[in-house]
Write a protein that holds these residues in place. Structure first.
Motif, PDB file in Angstrom:
ATOM      1  N   LYS A   1       1.065  -1.129  -0.102  1.00 38.71           N
ATOM      2  CA  LYS A   1      -0.136   0.145  -0.012  1.00 38.71           C
ATOM      3  C   LYS A   1       0.955   1.342  -0.109  1.00 38.71           C
ATOM      4  CE  LYS A   1      -3.836  -2.088   2.658  1.00 38.71           C
ATOM      5  NZ  LYS A   1      -4.651  -2.020   3.818  1.00 38.71           N
ATOM      6  N   LEU A   2       0.228   2.502  -0.373  1.00 32.97           N
ATOM      7  CA  LEU A   2       0.986   3.903  -0.219  1.00 32.97           C
ATOM      8  C   LEU A   2       1.156   4.060   0.980  1.00 32.97           C
ATOM      9  CD1 LEU A   2      -0.782   5.965  -3.083  1.00 32.97           C
ATOM     10  CD2 LEU A   2       1.549   5.069  -3.225  1.00 32.97           C
ATOM     11  N   GLY A   3       0.368   3.863   2.091  1.00 31.91           N
ATOM     12  CA  GLY A   3       0.601   4.125   3.510  1.00 31.91           C
ATOM     13  C   GLY A   3       0.044   5.214   3.646  1.00 31.91           C
ATOM     14  N   LYS A   4      -0.110   6.390   2.902  1.00 33.94           N
ATOM     15  CA  LYS A   4      -0.596   7.576   3.285  1.00 33.94           C
ATOM     16  C   LYS A   4      -1.606   8.459   2.099  1.00 33.94           C
ATOM     17  CE  LYS A   4       3.464  10.178   2.678  1.00 33.94           C
ATOM     18  NZ  LYS A   4       4.343  11.389   3.068  1.00 33.94           N
ATOM     19  N   ASP A   5      -2.473   9.055   2.279  1.00 36.10           N
ATOM     20  CA  ASP A   5      -3.225   9.704   1.361  1.00 36.10           C
ATOM     21  C   ASP A   5      -2.272  10.702   0.705  1.00 36.10           C
ATOM     22  OD1 ASP A   5      -5.275   8.276   2.398  1.00 36.10           O
ATOM     23  OD2 ASP A   5      -6.301   9.730   2.872  1.00 36.10           O
ATOM     24  N   THR A   6      -2.476  10.817  -0.774  1.00 34.37           N
ATOM     25  CA  THR A   6      -1.885  11.951  -1.582  1.00 34.37           C
ATOM     26  C   THR A   6      -2.970  12.679  -2.080  1.00 34.37           C
ATOM     27  OG1 THR A   6       0.023  10.270  -1.969  1.00 34.37           O
ATOM     28  CG2 THR A   6      -0.176  12.092  -3.520  1.00 34.37           C
ATOM     29  N   LYS A   7      -2.651  13.978  -2.111  1.00 32.32           N
ATOM     30  CA  LYS A   7      -3.707  14.938  -2.773  1.00 32.32           C
ATOM     31  C   LYS A   7      -2.876  15.651  -3.712  1.00 32.32           C
ATOM     32  CE  LYS A   7      -6.329  15.353   1.472  1.00 32.32           C
ATOM     33  NZ  LYS A   7      -7.563  16.317   2.110  1.00 32.32           N
ATOM     34  N   ILE A   8      -3.341  15.885  -4.809  1.00 31.18           N
ATOM     35  CA  ILE A   8      -3.090  16.886  -5.973  1.00 31.18           C
ATOM     36  C   ILE A   8      -4.213  17.945  -6.410  1.00 31.18           C
ATOM     37  CG2 ILE A   8      -2.273  16.849  -8.275  1.00 31.18           C
ATOM     38  CD1 ILE A   8      -2.395  13.606  -6.826  1.00 31.18           C
ATOM     39  N   THR A   9      -3.950  19.019  -5.876  1.00 31.15           N
ATOM     40  CA  THR A   9      -4.778  20.044  -6.140  1.00 31.15           C
ATOM     41  C   THR A   9      -4.499  21.116  -7.194  1.00 31.15           C
ATOM     42  OG1 THR A   9      -5.237  20.252  -3.678  1.00 31.15           O
ATOM     43  CG2 THR A   9      -5.857  22.208  -5.054  1.00 31.15           C
ATOM     44  N   PHE A  10      -5.327  21.515  -8.147  1.00 28.02           N
ATOM     45  CA  PHE A  10      -5.112  22.240  -9.355  1.00 28.02           C
ATOM     46  C   PHE A  10      -5.992  23.070  -9.694  1.00 28.02           C
ATOM     47  CE2 PHE A  10      -6.560  18.019 -10.122  1.00 28.02           C
ATOM     48  CZ  PHE A  10      -7.746  18.219 -11.139  1.00 28.02           C
ATOM     49  N   LYS A  11      -5.628  24.082 -10.361  1.00 27.92           N
ATOM     50  CA  LYS A  11      -7.095  24.996 -10.472  1.00 27.92           C
ATOM     51  C   LYS A  11      -7.243  25.300 -12.246  1.00 27.92           C
ATOM     52  CE  LYS A  11      -8.341  29.951  -9.342  1.00 27.92           C
ATOM     53  NZ  LYS A  11      -7.786  31.296  -8.743  1.00 27.92           N
ATOM     54  N   THR A  12      -8.510  25.273 -12.668  1.00 29.41           N
ATOM     55  CA  THR A  12      -8.751  25.340 -13.917  1.00 29.41           C
ATOM     56  C   THR A  12      -8.725  26.740 -14.301  1.00 29.41           C
ATOM     57  OG1 THR A  12     -11.149  25.728 -13.409  1.00 29.41           O
ATOM     58  CG2 THR A  12     -10.567  23.437 -13.836  1.00 29.41           C
ATOM     59  N   MET A  13      -8.448  26.774 -15.757  1.00 37.06           N
ATOM     60  CA  MET A  13      -8.391  27.995 -16.507  1.00 37.06           C
ATOM     61  C   MET A  13      -9.449  29.172 -16.296  1.00 37.06           C
ATOM     62  SD  MET A  13      -7.550  28.564 -20.352  1.00 37.06           S
ATOM     63  CE  MET A  13      -6.380  27.356 -20.224  1.00 37.06           C
ATOM     64  N   ASN A  14      -9.499  30.307 -16.242  1.00 40.11           N
ATOM     65  CA  ASN A  14     -10.373  31.404 -16.396  1.00 40.11           C
ATOM     66  C   ASN A  14     -10.640  31.501 -17.834  1.00 40.11           C
ATOM     67  OD1 ASN A  14     -12.204  33.432 -16.119  1.00 40.11           O
ATOM     68  ND2 ASN A  14     -11.229  34.349 -14.395  1.00 40.11           N
ATOM     69  N   GLN A  15     -11.556  30.904 -18.267  1.00 41.06           N
ATOM     70  CA  GLN A  15     -11.624  30.982 -19.746  1.00 41.06           C
ATOM     71  C   GLN A  15     -12.152  32.445 -20.263  1.00 41.06           C
ATOM     72  OE1 GLN A  15     -11.097  28.158 -21.671  1.00 41.06           O
ATOM     73  NE2 GLN A  15     -11.546  29.464 -23.420  1.00 41.06           N
ATOM     74  N   LYS A  16     -13.030  33.149 -19.417  1.00 43.83           N
ATOM     75  CA  LYS A  16     -13.386  34.466 -19.930  1.00 43.83           C
ATOM     76  C   LYS A  16     -12.225  35.470 -19.978  1.00 43.83           C
ATOM     77  CE  LYS A  16     -18.041  34.181 -17.882  1.00 43.83           C
ATOM     78  NZ  LYS A  16     -19.015  34.559 -16.920  1.00 43.83           N
ATOM     79  N   VAL A  17     -11.236  35.343 -18.804  1.00 52.59           N
ATOM     80  CA  VAL A  17     -10.048  36.089 -18.884  1.00 52.59           C
ATOM     81  C   VAL A  17      -9.407  35.760 -20.138  1.00 52.59           C
ATOM     82  CG1 VAL A  17      -7.845  36.814 -17.548  1.00 52.59           C
ATOM     83  CG2 VAL A  17     -10.355  36.735 -16.483  1.00 52.59           C
ATOM     84  N   TYR A  18      -9.160  34.566 -20.473  1.00 48.82           N
ATOM     85  CA  TYR A  18      -8.433  33.905 -21.533  1.00 48.82           C
ATOM     86  C   TYR A  18      -8.678  34.479 -22.810  1.00 48.82           C
ATOM     87  CZ  TYR A  18      -6.191  30.772 -24.817  1.00 48.82           C
ATOM     88  OH  TYR A  18      -5.500  30.359 -26.066  1.00 48.82           O
TER      89      TYR A  18
END
Length: 295
Positions: free
Chosen positions: A132-149
């Motif tokens: 087992k991995l042994g501990k939880d892994t979290k990957i946080t990411f943010k989506t693009m602001n399409q309006k600003v783009y």
């Protein structure tokens, strides 16, 4: 005593071997993810997380154990239906993807722009060998602001086309000024009285302004000619008409040269030969239909 020493020595050997194997064995862990933790401007379309491990995953036993060992949630903790795909080419890679068939495409239930999402991989996630991995892994990411783009892209296109228009207008204006200056420099006659009557200015003022414009135009022309490598003498000759056009090219013998190329003799011989052929054809009426005799 001798027997006790053997037992102690054997025990130490076993401990050393166990320690060596424990240090040599690599624990199951995640080596890389895409997107990385803290990434921004990720696309919301087909949202997924690529996970790379240091050990193989995806056999039948690990698939069954890992079917509920991952999830993707938004900022408010809402969980989206997900599924995991294992690679047949790379056994140390897995793709965690949102099941778009079970997620709304529009509205509040859809994947949103400019929003943080977290992919959590449970510590119970197993490798093919059962570790087992042994501990939880979290990957946080943010989506693009399409309006600003979109706004930024529109502004960029506007600036690009605007720059092209400004450049084209500037070039046209520059060419018009050069043409006007050239006409002013090469102007043969200037009637100050006519210009004074037209503008309502005095003759002296008209002459003064004309001389100033002429001097300015000549300075521009001199600067342009320096860039082109044209000397002031050449410019002066052209301005005063000391450069002439000839009506025809002159042969070098007219300048006193005795060199002969022989082309003239060849041309004359060929012309004589063709004239003889034409005369022969004419004498034999070759190519003409005989006239029908009258009955």
């Amino acid at each position: 005593m001798k027997r006790s020493g053997r037992i102690v020595g054997l025990t130490l050997l076993i401990v050393m071997l166990a320690t060596m194997f424990s240090f040599g064995a690599e624990t199951f862990r995640i080596t890389n993810t895409e997107p990385k933790n803290g990434a921004e401007n990720t696309t919301k379309d087909n949202m997924c997380v690529k996970v790379f491990f240091n050990k193989p995953v995806g056999n039948d036993r690990s698939k069954a154990a890992n079917k509920d060992a991952f999830r993707i949630t938004n900022e408010s903790g809402k969980e989206f239906p997900t599924r995991i795909i294992y690679s047949s080419k790379n056994s140390k890679y897995a793709l965690i993807i949102i099941d778009t068939t079970k997620v709304a495409q529009t509205g509040k239930g859809a994947i949103q722009d400019n929003t943080k999402y977290t992919c959590t991989i449970s510590g119970d996630f197993r490798a093919n060998d059962g570790e087992k991995l042994g501990k939880d892994t979290k990957i946080t990411f943010k989506t693009m602001n399409q309006k600003v783009y979109t706004i930024g892209y529109t502004v960029m296109m506007f600036l690009m086309f605007g720059g092209m228009m400004v450049f084209s207008t500037t070039q046209m204006k520059k060419k018009d000024e050069e043409k006007k200056d050239e006409e002013l420099i090469h102007e043969k006659t200037f009637n100050p009285y006519k210009e004074a009557k037209k503008t309502g200015k005095s003759v002296e003022q008209v002459l003064k302004e004309h001389d100033a414009e002429l001097e300015k135009a000549r300075k521009k022309e001199a600067k342009k000619n320096r860039r082109r490598g044209i000397s002031p003498e050449d410019t002066e000759d052209r301005r005063h008409g000391n450069a002439y056009r000839v009506s025809r090219p002159r042969p070098i013998r007219e300048a006193g040269s005795t060199f002969r190329t022989g082309r003239k003799a060849q041309y004359e011989a060929k012309a004589a030969e063709e004239a003889a052929k034409r005369a022969e054809l004419k004498a034999t009426n070759y190519g003409k239909n005989p006239k029908a005799k009258k009955k």
